[in-house]
Design an enzyme around this catalytic site. Sequence first.
Site, mmCIF file in Angstrom:
data_model
loop_
_atom_site.group_PDB
_atom_site.id
_atom_site.type_symbol
_atom_site.label_atom_id
_atom_site.label_comp_id
_atom_site.label_asym_id
_atom_site.label_seq_id
_atom_site.Cartn_x
_atom_site.Cartn_y
_atom_site.Cartn_z
ATOM 1 N N VAL A 82 2.785 1.667 -1.326
ATOM 2 C CA VAL A 82 3.588 2.220 -0.245
ATOM 3 C C VAL A 82 3.413 3.732 -0.167
ATOM 4 O O VAL A 82 3.216 4.386 -1.183
ATOM 5 C CB VAL A 82 5.086 1.865 -0.398
ATOM 6 N N CYS A 83 3.485 4.245 1.051
ATOM 7 C CA CYS A 83 3.391 5.688 1.268
ATOM 8 C C CYS A 83 4.772 6.273 0.991
ATOM 9 O O CYS A 83 5.674 6.169 1.807
ATOM 10 C CB CYS A 83 2.968 5.967 2.704
ATOM 11 N N GLN A 84 4.918 6.830 -0.191
ATOM 12 C CA GLN A 84 6.230 7.312 -0.597
ATOM 13 C C GLN A 84 6.113 8.704 -1.228
ATOM 14 O O GLN A 84 6.035 8.842 -2.445
ATOM 15 C CB GLN A 84 6.864 6.298 -1.556
#
Length: 154
Positions: A82-84
């Site tokens: 995930v882009c976190q």
Amino acid sequence: AQLPAPLQELAEVRLWGGAHDVRLLDGDLRRWGGLLLPNNPPYNAGAFRFELTFSSQHPLAPPRATLHTSIYHPGVDPTGLVCQPLTSTENWNHKTRATEVLQDLLLLLDNPGTERVLRQDLARELRDHPEDFWRRAEEHTRCHAEPRPGPSGP
């Protein structure tokens, strides 16, 4: 007696309403799993299995969130990464709680956009052909997401 920090944080996460059935995986304090419950369509038609993995340096090093349920979303790659930015090494703050990491992940799922992107093709589709994106996301959710748990009661 006070719980060890990971168990204290696990208790906090279990009180938060955005996830369900959060537990240690294989009895390992450093691996948690559960179901995320998005609020917005089309993802709110299902539940998404996640894993939160803590390094041995936690809380000095960020945990890593992964989705194990396939999702049609520009901010989640096909392997579940995930882009976190919150959990990037540059942005990580050792005072950040596991609940905040999961709240941030839920915010990402609820608001697919073109800022936090791992799949450029889906970000482009969302920008240029939003009706196609939403239709595919809805169909993908119907085919891949887990059923949402019903309200627990007597």
